[in-house]
Design a protein around this motif. Sequence first.
Motif, PDB file in Angstrom:
ATOM      1  N   VAL A  63      64.480  45.571  21.516  1.00 29.16           N
ATOM      2  CA  VAL A  63      64.923  46.532  22.533  1.00 29.16           C
ATOM      3  C   VAL A  63      63.737  46.999  23.369  1.00 29.16           C
ATOM      4  O   VAL A  63      63.823  47.114  24.596  1.00 29.16           O
ATOM      5  N   MET A  64      62.610  47.258  22.712  1.00 32.76           N
ATOM      6  CA  MET A  64      61.405  47.643  23.447  1.00 32.76           C
ATOM      7  C   MET A  64      60.889  46.470  24.273  1.00 32.76           C
ATOM      8  O   MET A  64      60.425  46.649  25.409  1.00 32.76           O
ATOM      9  N   GLN A  65      60.961  45.269  23.730  1.00 29.88           N
ATOM     10  CA  GLN A  65      60.564  44.074  24.479  1.00 29.88           C
ATOM     11  C   GLN A  65      61.383  43.954  25.761  1.00 29.88           C
ATOM     12  O   GLN A  65      60.841  43.682  26.844  1.00 29.88           O
ATOM     13  N   LYS A  66      62.671  44.191  25.657  1.00 39.31           N
ATOM     14  CA  LYS A  66      63.559  44.105  26.818  1.00 39.31           C
ATOM     15  C   LYS A  66      63.208  45.187  27.837  1.00 39.31           C
ATOM     16  O   LYS A  66      63.241  44.948  29.051  1.00 39.31           O
ATOM     17  N   LEU A  67      62.854  46.383  27.353  1.00 35.48           N
ATOM     18  CA  LEU A  67      62.467  47.455  28.266  1.00 35.48           C
ATOM     19  C   LEU A  67      61.215  47.071  29.041  1.00 35.48           C
ATOM     20  O   LEU A  67      61.137  47.265  30.264  1.00 35.48           O
ATOM     21  N   LEU A  68      60.241  46.514  28.357  1.00 38.54           N
ATOM     22  CA  LEU A  68      58.993  46.144  29.022  1.00 38.54           C
ATOM     23  C   LEU A  68      59.186  44.992  30.001  1.00 38.54           C
ATOM     24  O   LEU A  68      58.569  44.963  31.073  1.00 38.54           O
ATOM     25  N   VAL A  69      60.047  44.056  29.652  1.00 32.58           N
ATOM     26  CA  VAL A  69      60.251  42.893  30.525  1.00 32.58           C
ATOM     27  C   VAL A  69      61.198  43.232  31.671  1.00 32.58           C
ATOM     28  O   VAL A  69      60.886  42.988  32.850  1.00 32.58           O
ATOM     29  N   ASP A  70      62.355  43.793  31.358  1.00 29.18           N
ATOM     30  CA  ASP A  70      63.388  43.999  32.379  1.00 29.18           C
ATOM     31  C   ASP A  70      63.164  45.254  33.211  1.00 29.18           C
ATOM     32  O   ASP A  70      63.449  45.265  34.415  1.00 29.18           O
ATOM     33  N   PHE A 129      50.240  52.392  17.501  1.00 24.20           N
ATOM     34  CA  PHE A 129      51.184  51.767  18.431  1.00 24.20           C
ATOM     35  C   PHE A 129      52.617  52.299  18.280  1.00 24.20           C
ATOM     36  O   PHE A 129      53.566  51.629  18.698  1.00 24.20           O
ATOM     37  N   LEU A 130      52.795  53.487  17.735  1.00 23.33           N
ATOM     38  CA  LEU A 130      54.147  54.038  17.640  1.00 23.33           C
ATOM     39  C   LEU A 130      54.741  54.322  19.020  1.00 23.33           C
ATOM     40  O   LEU A 130      55.960  54.415  19.160  1.00 23.33           O
ATOM     41  N   PHE A 131      53.895  54.429  20.041  1.00 28.71           N
ATOM     42  CA  PHE A 131      54.401  54.644  21.396  1.00 28.71           C
ATOM     43  C   PHE A 131      55.150  53.411  21.917  1.00 28.71           C
ATOM     44  O   PHE A 131      55.847  53.492  22.936  1.00 28.71           O
ATOM     45  N   ALA A 132      54.993  52.290  21.230  1.00 30.85           N
ATOM     46  CA  ALA A 132      55.695  51.064  21.636  1.00 30.85           C
ATOM     47  C   ALA A 132      56.970  50.858  20.827  1.00 30.85           C
ATOM     48  O   ALA A 132      57.459  49.736  20.705  1.00 30.85           O
ATOM     49  N   GLU A 133      57.490  51.946  20.272  1.00 37.55           N
ATOM     50  CA  GLU A 133      58.771  51.915  19.575  1.00 37.55           C
ATOM     51  C   GLU A 133      59.705  52.945  20.206  1.00 37.55           C
ATOM     52  O   GLU A 133      59.254  53.957  20.747  1.00 37.55           O
ATOM     53  N   LEU A 134      60.987  52.685  20.138  1.00 35.32           N
ATOM     54  CA  LEU A 134      61.994  53.600  20.667  1.00 35.32           C
ATOM     55  C   LEU A 134      62.632  54.378  19.519  1.00 35.32           C
ATOM     56  O   LEU A 134      62.856  53.828  18.440  1.00 35.32           O
ATOM     57  N   VAL A 135      62.899  55.647  19.765  1.00 35.61           N
ATOM     58  CA  VAL A 135      63.484  56.512  18.739  1.00 35.61           C
ATOM     59  C   VAL A 135      64.882  56.964  19.135  1.00 35.61           C
ATOM     60  O   VAL A 135      65.856  56.764  18.401  1.00 35.61           O
ATOM     61  N   LEU A 137      53.868  58.978  25.958  1.00 40.33           N
ATOM     62  CA  LEU A 137      53.968  57.961  27.006  1.00 40.33           C
ATOM     63  C   LEU A 137      55.383  57.837  27.560  1.00 40.33           C
ATOM     64  O   LEU A 137      55.609  57.145  28.546  1.00 40.33           O
ATOM     65  N   GLY A 138      56.358  58.487  26.929  1.00 35.67           N
ATOM     66  CA  GLY A 138      57.690  58.621  27.517  1.00 35.67           C
ATOM     67  C   GLY A 138      58.547  57.379  27.507  1.00 35.67           C
ATOM     68  O   GLY A 138      59.391  57.192  28.386  1.00 35.67           O
ATOM     69  N   GLN A 139      58.417  56.535  26.483  1.00 40.97           N
ATOM     70  CA  GLN A 139      59.203  55.301  26.456  1.00 40.97           C
ATOM     71  C   GLN A 139      60.704  55.568  26.324  1.00 40.97           C
ATOM     72  O   GLN A 139      61.531  54.833  26.892  1.00 40.97           O
ATOM     73  N   ASP A 140      61.096  56.617  25.600  1.00 42.21           N
ATOM     74  CA  ASP A 140      62.520  56.910  25.442  1.00 42.21           C
ATOM     75  C   ASP A 140      63.144  57.368  26.755  1.00 42.21           C
ATOM     76  O   ASP A 140      64.340  57.142  26.997  1.00 42.21           O
ATOM     77  N   ILE A 141      62.358  58.011  27.604  1.00 37.58           N
ATOM     78  CA  ILE A 141      62.843  58.414  28.924  1.00 37.58           C
ATOM     79  C   ILE A 141      63.233  57.177  29.729  1.00 37.58           C
ATOM     80  O   ILE A 141      64.295  57.130  30.366  1.00 37.58           O
ATOM     81  N   ARG A 142      62.378  56.161  29.678  1.00 40.01           N
ATOM     82  CA  ARG A 142      62.656  54.940  30.455  1.00 40.01           C
ATOM     83  C   ARG A 142      63.856  54.184  29.902  1.00 40.01           C
ATOM     84  O   ARG A 142      64.600  53.555  30.662  1.00 40.01           O
TER      85      ARG A 142
END
Length: 288
Positions: free
Chosen positions: A22-29, A61-67, A96-101
Amino acid sequence: MEAFFDQSVPWYLVDVPPTGPVMQKLLVDYAGIDGANVDEHIANIRDKAWRVAPFPCVGSFLFAELVLSTFPVYPKLVANLKSGAWSRYLEVGCGLGQDIRKLIQDGVPKTSVMGTDLLPGLLKSGQELLQDADALPLGQSLFAADFLDTSNDNVLSKASLDGTVDVIHATMFLHCFDRPTQLLACKRILTLLKTNPGVMIVGKQGGVAKGAGAREHPVKGPMGQVDGVVRTNFLHDVDSFKALWDEVGQVTGTRWDVQVREEEVMDRGYLYFDEEEHRWLSFVITKL
């Protein structure tokens, strides 16, 4: 000063752990990162962020995981924000706000999502990680602010956020404070939320197993002593976390349904919370 950014601490990993799909898809798409370069991109951002904030969530690297999207309540949050039933989501201590994105990727209007963190460098690292500085600018969608500042000119109040938020996400946030400061942080959360029943606080934090005994936990690493003051975190078990929110209700004249779940997961959190009784506490708190 170099000791502050010491990479020999256990929670600083050299290699990037496998990125979830899911995180991979967020970074790519969403971010447009070439799939073949995801690990390199994450590593470069971590190195920059570490020079700003040598926190466990950065080093491991927990910032590269979604919660947030793993919560059963997530589809409800997305549906309410997409339909306009709710108008505003705020993540406190967003890093870093990954869940926001992820919310934006799932169709929530970017005008409805906001995040705040103490360090502007972490917010900027998030913009670099997700390649969206223009879409989510600092000072409009992302706010560098001292969350505990209740003065008349505090950043969040000046941005007219008080009393406007439907759902607050607070992951890896409350456990950063001692017990008295946690109470202050919870009261501050309430000033940002709307006053109607149904508003919600969700999140995940480090804690201890039920019955192990809630405890003060020394802050490890370079943040353990700031300006000569020794810092501690307070780690809850399920019962003490509920007791915290009972106290919040008593001092604010409000009532809350507190659903909190203990999770025993052998993940990178143990690089920092190395106690045998360590657990994650996931919670959904709804105003009655």
